[in-house]
Design a protein around this motif. Structure first.
Motif, PDB file in Angstrom:
ATOM      1  N   GLU A  89       0.835  -1.211   0.000  1.00  0.00           N
ATOM      2  CA  GLU A  89       0.000   0.000   0.000  1.00  0.00           C
ATOM      3  C   GLU A  89       0.866   1.256   0.000  1.00  0.00           C
ATOM      4  O   GLU A  89       0.528   2.252  -0.633  1.00  0.00           O
ATOM      5  CB  GLU A  89      -0.968  -0.013   1.188  1.00  0.00           C
ATOM      6  CG  GLU A  89      -1.863  -1.252   1.246  1.00  0.00           C
ATOM      7  CD  GLU A  89      -2.472  -1.614  -0.106  1.00  0.00           C
ATOM      8  OE1 GLU A  89      -3.070  -0.724  -0.750  1.00  0.00           O
ATOM      9  OE2 GLU A  89      -2.344  -2.785  -0.531  1.00  0.00           O
ATOM     10  N   VAL A  90       1.995   1.186   0.731  1.00  0.00           N
ATOM     11  CA  VAL A  90       2.907   2.338   0.735  1.00  0.00           C
ATOM     12  C   VAL A  90       3.459   2.571  -0.667  1.00  0.00           C
ATOM     13  O   VAL A  90       3.604   3.718  -1.111  1.00  0.00           O
ATOM     14  CB  VAL A  90       4.051   2.129   1.750  1.00  0.00           C
ATOM     15  CG1 VAL A  90       5.024   3.300   1.706  1.00  0.00           C
ATOM     16  CG2 VAL A  90       3.496   1.968   3.156  1.00  0.00           C
ATOM     17  N   VAL A  94     -10.192   9.743   4.927  1.00  0.00           N
ATOM     18  CA  VAL A  94     -10.831   8.421   4.764  1.00  0.00           C
ATOM     19  C   VAL A  94     -11.369   7.914   6.105  1.00  0.00           C
ATOM     20  O   VAL A  94     -12.398   7.240   6.144  1.00  0.00           O
ATOM     21  CB  VAL A  94      -9.909   7.353   4.124  1.00  0.00           C
ATOM     22  CG1 VAL A  94      -9.476   7.773   2.745  1.00  0.00           C
ATOM     23  CG2 VAL A  94      -8.731   7.019   4.963  1.00  0.00           C
ATOM     24  N   LEU A  95     -10.700   8.278   7.174  1.00  0.00           N
ATOM     25  CA  LEU A  95     -11.214   7.873   8.494  1.00  0.00           C
ATOM     26  C   LEU A  95     -12.516   8.611   8.793  1.00  0.00           C
ATOM     27  O   LEU A  95     -13.479   8.021   9.297  1.00  0.00           O
ATOM     28  CB  LEU A  95     -10.177   8.152   9.583  1.00  0.00           C
ATOM     29  CG  LEU A  95      -8.923   7.280   9.535  1.00  0.00           C
ATOM     30  CD1 LEU A  95      -7.895   7.765  10.553  1.00  0.00           C
ATOM     31  CD2 LEU A  95      -9.259   5.814   9.790  1.00  0.00           C
ATOM     32  N   SER A 128      -5.868  -3.471   1.139  1.00  0.00           N
ATOM     33  CA  SER A 128      -5.715  -2.781  -0.141  1.00  0.00           C
ATOM     34  C   SER A 128      -6.835  -1.774  -0.361  1.00  0.00           C
ATOM     35  O   SER A 128      -6.621  -0.721  -0.978  1.00  0.00           O
ATOM     36  CB  SER A 128      -5.653  -3.788  -1.292  1.00  0.00           C
ATOM     37  OG  SER A 128      -6.883  -4.466  -1.396  1.00  0.00           O
ATOM     38  N   GLY A 129      -8.016  -2.061   0.202  1.00  0.00           N
ATOM     39  CA  GLY A 129      -9.120  -1.104   0.103  1.00  0.00           C
ATOM     40  C   GLY A 129      -8.753   0.203   0.791  1.00  0.00           C
ATOM     41  O   GLY A 129      -9.046   1.304   0.294  1.00  0.00           O
ATOM     42  N   MET A 130      -8.081   0.101   1.929  1.00  0.00           N
ATOM     43  CA  MET A 130      -7.670   1.302   2.656  1.00  0.00           C
ATOM     44  C   MET A 130      -6.615   2.067   1.854  1.00  0.00           C
ATOM     45  O   MET A 130      -6.694   3.291   1.708  1.00  0.00           O
ATOM     46  CB  MET A 130      -7.127   0.910   4.042  1.00  0.00           C
ATOM     47  CG  MET A 130      -6.735   2.073   4.923  1.00  0.00           C
ATOM     48  SD  MET A 130      -8.100   3.235   5.247  1.00  0.00           S
ATOM     49  CE  MET A 130      -8.745   2.614   6.803  1.00  0.00           C
ATOM     50  N   GLY A 131      -5.652   1.336   1.283  1.00  0.00           N
ATOM     51  CA  GLY A 131      -4.619   1.995   0.471  1.00  0.00           C
ATOM     52  C   GLY A 131      -5.239   2.724  -0.719  1.00  0.00           C
ATOM     53  O   GLY A 131      -4.907   3.888  -0.989  1.00  0.00           O
ATOM     54  N   ASP A 132      -6.170   2.059  -1.404  1.00  0.00           N
ATOM     55  CA  ASP A 132      -6.814   2.673  -2.572  1.00  0.00           C
ATOM     56  C   ASP A 132      -7.605   3.919  -2.173  1.00  0.00           C
ATOM     57  O   ASP A 132      -7.612   4.926  -2.888  1.00  0.00           O
ATOM     58  CB  ASP A 132      -7.764   1.668  -3.245  1.00  0.00           C
ATOM     59  CG  ASP A 132      -7.003   0.510  -3.882  1.00  0.00           C
ATOM     60  OD1 ASP A 132      -5.781   0.656  -4.122  1.00  0.00           O
ATOM     61  OD2 ASP A 132      -7.622  -0.550  -4.131  1.00  0.00           O
ATOM     62  N   ALA A 133      -8.281   3.836  -1.026  1.00  0.00           N
ATOM     63  CA  ALA A 133      -9.083   4.980  -0.573  1.00  0.00           C
ATOM     64  C   ALA A 133      -8.180   6.175  -0.263  1.00  0.00           C
ATOM     65  O   ALA A 133      -8.528   7.334  -0.549  1.00  0.00           O
ATOM     66  CB  ALA A 133      -9.897   4.601   0.657  1.00  0.00           C
ATOM     67  N   ILE A 134      -7.006   5.903   0.294  1.00  0.00           N
ATOM     68  CA  ILE A 134      -6.086   7.004   0.609  1.00  0.00           C
ATOM     69  C   ILE A 134      -5.544   7.622  -0.684  1.00  0.00           C
ATOM     70  O   ILE A 134      -5.440   8.847  -0.808  1.00  0.00           O
ATOM     71  CB  ILE A 134      -4.962   6.524   1.563  1.00  0.00           C
ATOM     72  CG1 ILE A 134      -5.579   6.170   2.931  1.00  0.00           C
ATOM     73  CG2 ILE A 134      -3.883   7.602   1.731  1.00  0.00           C
ATOM     74  CD1 ILE A 134      -4.647   5.453   3.893  1.00  0.00           C
TER      75      ILE A 134
END
Ligand code: IPM
Ligand code: MG
Length: 367
Positions: free
Chosen positions: A21-22, A331-332, A353-359
């Motif tokens: 994600e990074v 996103v939070l 990966s959903g969190m990475g994409d959202a960021i």
């Protein structure tokens, strides 16, 4: 100007999956902000042991000394519990810290508004919390000699040594005062001067260094009382400076005030290199979490925020660091939650990966 170099060491457990994600974030800064990095990857910890029989190959150590910044995921796992102490995954990380001489470990504990309900403490105690723990990272009981398990008479004795020189205390104190100057100009130093000589010296040297920073309000606390005050009313603190072992404990405690270990980044900084940048390693405070590894449950935010710290402290990109931090906050606020952040009030469950994409999407929206 040459492209700044980054060495990525994903490590073990959830390390590799949060690092993916990074990489998305790093690519975004290249594509959208014209901020390019020369990225190389290598093994550390158990992953390095599996391949090379050592938790840190000499070539990787040498590379770490050359690059502008190292970004590390996590090390360790039950698979390696029975290994000899000298090749345990953690030794790889400790060698990096020691040989790069990363004496100043910055561990921010910041409570995001959207997660204030998540702490085990009452909301008003943690809402808006923003403190920085500066932990000495290359000396003290982690490295002091003599150390070992010895025979004494008809039994064994385990020995570790708490040892600090004046210069070791002075340099980490100086970095804490410098940080305090950029923040709320308050510094609290924690030791156990009531029972340890090293604590008495610590207090004296920090006080001496403080004479160069008359604007910073310096206080001293015994580390046990400090732990108590951190849970009672953490907002009384701005910057805390403490030794290696107390810093290890107090930073985990401070981390939990914010609700989840999955949120907290860290920077480990050493002396400036020839190009003026400090030797630096960035890593999330959380461990390798082998119980959830490979399931898409890990929270990549701590590692992403560690890259934000790299932007700020190694690459002089404070504005872009703030952009990334704001994207995380966004996103939070929108309610996206990885499993560790799923409290009673719910939220929208997302994978690693959903969190990475959202960021990344929030970054897109920021320009
Ligand atoms: C930390 C960790 C490490 C430490 C371990 C993994 C060696 O707990 O970074 O806080 O004790 O320093
Ligand atoms: Mg720790």
């Amino acid at each position: 100007m040459t492209t700044p170099s980054l060495l990525i060491l994903p490590g073990d457990g959830i390390g590799p999956e949060v690092m993916i994600e990074v990489r998305k974030i790093i690519d975004w800064f290249g594509a959208k902000r014209d901020l390019h990095f020369d990225v190389a990857e290598a093994l550390v910890g158990g992953a390095a042991y599996d391949k090379h029989g050592t938790p840190l190959h000499d070539d990787t150590m040498a590379r770490a000394q050359e690059v502008d910044a190292v970004l590390l995921g996590a090390v360790g796992g039950p698979k390696y519990d029975a290994l000899d102490f000298s090749v345990k995954p953690e030794r790889g990380l400790l060698r990096l810290r020691k040989e790069m001489d990363l004496f100043s470990n910055l561990r921010p504990a910041q409570c995001f508004d959207a997660l204030a309900d998540f702490s085990s403490l009452k909301k008003d105690v943690v809402a808006g919390l923003d403190i920085m723990i500066v932990r000495e990272l290359t000396s003290g009981v982690y490295f002091g000699e003599p150390r070992g398990i010895f025979e004494e008479g008809n039994e064994r004795v385990g020995i570790n040594t708490q040892r600090y020189t004046e210069s070791e205390i002075a340099r980490v104190a100086k970095s804490a005062f410098e940080l305090a100057m950029k923040r709320g100009k308050k510094l609290c130093s924690m030791e156990k001067a009531n029972v340890m000589e090293s604590g008495i010296l610590w207090r004296e040297v920090v006080t001496e260094v403080g004479r160069d920073y008359p604007e910073v309000e310096l206080s001293h606390m015994y580390a046990d009382a400090g732990a108590m005050q951190l849970t009672r009313w953490p907002k009384q603190f701005d910057v805390i400076v403490t030794d290696n072992l107390f810093g290890d404990l107090l930073s985990d405690l401070a981390a939990m005030l914010t609700g989840s270990l999955g949120m907290l980044p860290s920077a480990s900084l050493g002396a400036p290199m020839a190009n003026g940048r400090p030797k630096a390693l960035y890593e999330p405070v959380h461990g390798s979490a082998p119980d959830i590894a490979g399931q898409g449950k890990a929270n990549p935010i701590a590692c992403i925020l560690s890259f934000a710290m790299a932007l700020r402290y190694s690459f002089d990109q404070g504005t872009e660091a703030t952009r990334l931090e704001a994207a995380v906050e966004r996103v939070l606020a929108e309610g996206l939650r990885t499993a560790d952040l799923m409290g009673p009030e719910g939220g929208q469950p997302v994978s690693t990966s959903g969190m990475g994409d959202a960021i990344v999407a929030a970054l897109d929206a920021s320009i």
